[in-house]
Design an enzyme around this catalytic site. Structure first.
Site, PDB file in Angstrom:
ATOM      1  CB  SER A  24      -0.965  -0.012   1.185  1.00 49.65           C
ATOM      2  OG  SER A  24      -1.980  -0.974   0.988  1.00 49.65           O
ATOM      3  CB  THR A  69      -5.003  -4.957   6.177  1.00 54.91           C
ATOM      4  OG1 THR A  69      -4.986  -6.215   5.486  1.00 54.91           O
ATOM      5  CG2 THR A  69      -3.821  -4.893   7.144  1.00 54.91           C
ATOM      6  CE  LYS A  73      -9.370  -5.861   4.801  1.00 56.68           C
ATOM      7  NZ  LYS A  73      -9.524  -6.328   3.411  1.00 56.68           N
ATOM      8  CB  ALA A 135     -17.374 -20.691   1.924  1.00 57.28           C
ATOM      9  N   GLY A 136     -14.427 -18.556   2.440  1.00 56.63           N
ATOM     10  CA  GLY A 136     -13.672 -17.910   3.506  1.00 56.63           C
ATOM     11  C   GLY A 136     -14.099 -16.472   3.707  1.00 56.63           C
ATOM     12  CG  ASN A 158     -16.008 -23.924   1.154  1.00 51.24           C
ATOM     13  OD1 ASN A 158     -14.979 -23.331   0.834  1.00 51.24           O
ATOM     14  ND2 ASN A 158     -16.152 -24.504   2.332  1.00 51.24           N
ATOM     15  CB  THR A 160     -17.117 -27.513   4.451  1.00 50.57           C
ATOM     16  OG1 THR A 160     -15.837 -28.081   4.738  1.00 50.57           O
ATOM     17  CG2 THR A 160     -18.122 -27.943   5.501  1.00 50.57           C
ATOM     18  CE  LYS A 163     -15.590 -24.171   7.639  1.00 51.87           C
ATOM     19  NZ  LYS A 163     -14.101 -24.160   7.651  1.00 51.87           N
ATOM     20  CE1 TYR A 248      -0.252  -9.063  -3.860  1.00 54.01           C
ATOM     21  CE2 TYR A 248      -2.632  -9.131  -3.503  1.00 54.01           C
ATOM     22  CZ  TYR A 248      -1.361  -8.767  -3.086  1.00 54.01           C
ATOM     23  OH  TYR A 248      -1.189  -8.124  -1.878  1.00 54.01           O
TER      24      TYR A 248
END
Length: 487
Positions: A24, A69, A73, A135-136, A158, A160, A163, A248
């Site tokens: 950043s 971050t 958050k 599904a995090g 996902n 699971t 989730k 990335y």
């Protein structure tokens, strides 16, 4: 324009834990330099349980804006004076803007930045089918964004199933006002349909949908697990119209490779990182009525190239090779294509010494000139020079200490050239001190036989230049280093 600090400099920053590897500051300090904005952006690592203290401290120190971050958050929300509706719906904040009363208002530019990044790639979500893999923590806001942008249908897959179902239910609940599940939000006016699926059932999806846009939200493919994808069946990728991987590092994951092979449009999460930063920068420099700094496409492209170089650990691109290998011409082309500064080390030494290299050799000898080269490279390393194309003098890599310094400075590219080609290019050049006297072709062969293996040892990339156009050589270097440029 250059960054500077004085009594009028505004302070901005990032709070999180950890923050040592954040990119950043590169984004925001570059934008400040480009726009002539008197601000400085720095990371602040906040210890566990201290987020409230950090916000109070930022208010007391008159810090004008912050990014937030992981892991704060959501934790930061109770300490804010206001919150933007999008951020409230997502349940996460990543940008804080100073209010007129001294507190902070929270925004989520992760999602608005992601939407802007998609549009930059020509992707519109309205009426489209979107498949979210994972599904995090990031899957929920991405699914929420898709409904905001009026996607036709959103699948959450996902490993699971439960989730995935949780994400779908959370997004549906976020559409309710004040927790009243009988009062749907306007974001569902388009009747966006959400469906949870177990990842193992993805073949059922292929029977239901001909084409879709897939967003990869898992950590699969993240360095060092670069040879894996959450789904590796090529049949899945044949249905992709476009694919986005929020990972990335590396820039081209296995997921993106498979998508590209299938003919889908692809882009990495680096664009999301860039655009969330741009959205934050513009919010910080807005006057409250929508007026203020707007970052141009050229500025966006320039910062993106800096990020790509940072991800690929190519802060500088360094061209080495024998005289006549094309370093000067190719370095100029790279500088233009990648919007990087250019330095010719021979010219830089001449400018500092205020005499020609020939005169340095004649008055002080070759060893003194080599010492000048080492001093120059040492300075660039110590100064943490970034974003530059360097064209090296032919003998600079011969010193072992220089080779170590070059590795610290950036990616070294050896322009390999045959003796016959070199001779044709330099035979009429009387400014080459090492070619003075009889039998220049013999000297070229002798020097190349000594230097060739050392050039190869120092190089991260070797490009043969014989019979190639300089522009083609430049493009080969860009692709070889995994960089991008605007043709």
């Amino acid at each position: 324009m250059q960054n500077y600090t004085d009594g009028n400099t505004s302070t901005y920053g990032l709070i999180g834990n950890p923050v040592k590897h954040t990119m950043s500051p590169l984004i925001h300090n570059s934008l400040a330099r480009m726009t002539g904005t008197n601000l400085v952006y720095v990371p602040f690592e906040v210890a566990e349980g201290k987020i409230g203290d950090a916000i109070k401290g930022a208010e007391a120190l008159n810090i004008q804006g912050l990014n937030v971050t992981v892991p704060y958050k959501s934790d930061v929300i109770p300490f804010l004076e206001e919150i933007d509706p999008l951020a409230e719906g997502i349940g996460a904040v990543n940008t804080l803007v100073r209010t007129s009363t001294g507190g902070f208002k929270g925004y989520n530019t992760d999602m608005s930045g992601l939407l802007r990044a998609m549009r930059d790639e020509g992707i519109e979500l309205e009426g489209e089918t979107v498949v979210i893999l994972g599904a995090g923590g990031v899957a929920r806001p991405v699914a929420y964004l898709c409904t905001q942008a009026h996607a036709r249908k959103v699948y959450v897959l996902n490993r699971t199933y439960e989730k995935a179902l949780d994400v779908v239910e959370e997004v549906r609940n976020a559409a309710s006002a004040d927790g009243d599940t009988d009062k749907p939000s306007e974001i569902f006016d388009m009747e966006t349909e959400l469906e949870a699926m177990a990842l193992s059932d993805y073949k059922e999806l292929l029977e239901k949908e001909d084409k879709f846009f897939a967003i990869q939200c898992t950590s699969v493919g993240l360095f060092p697990d670069v040879n894996s994808a959450v789904i590796e069946d090529k049949a899945f990728y044949s249905h992709l119209s476009a694919g986005l991987d929020l990972v990335y590092r590396p820039l081209e994951t296995k997921f993106l490779e498979l998508a590209k092979e299938a003919g889908a449009k692809t882009f990495s999460g680096l664009k999301m990182l860039l655009y969330q930063g741009i959205e934050a920068f513009e919010l910080w420099n807005e006057d409250g009525e929508g007026n203020g700094i707007k970052i141009t496409k050229d500025q966006i492209d320039e910062v993106y190239e800096s990020l790509v170089r940072e991800v690929n650990d190519a802060g500088n691109i360094i061209l080495e090779g024998f005289m006549g290998s094309g370093k000067t011409t190719v370095s100029r082309m790279l500088s233009d294509m990648l919007m990087m500064e250019l330095m010719d080390t021979d010219k830089a030494i001449e400018d500092m010494a205020e005499i020609s290299i020939n005169d340095i050799f004649e008055r002080y000898g070759e060893e003194e000139f080599r010492e000048c080269e080492t001093n120059l490279i040492s300075y660039l390393v110590e100064d943490n020079t970034r974003g530059m194309v360097l064209s090296l003098g032919g003998g600079l890599p011969m010193r072992e200490v220089n080779r170590h310094l070059l590795k610290e400075l950036g990616k070294v590219v050896y322009l390999r050239t045959k003796p016959e080609t070199v001779y044709e290019r330099v035979k009429d050049d009387t400014t080459r001190p090492l070619l003075a006297g009889d039998d220049p072709m013999g000297k070229i062969k002798e020097l190349l036989s000594k230097r060739g293996s050392i050039y190869e040892e120092a190089a991260d990339l070797i490009v043969d230049t014989d019979g190639k156009d300089p522009e083609d050589i430049a493009i080969e270097i860009i692709k070889g280093l995994g960089l991008e440029f605007k043709e």
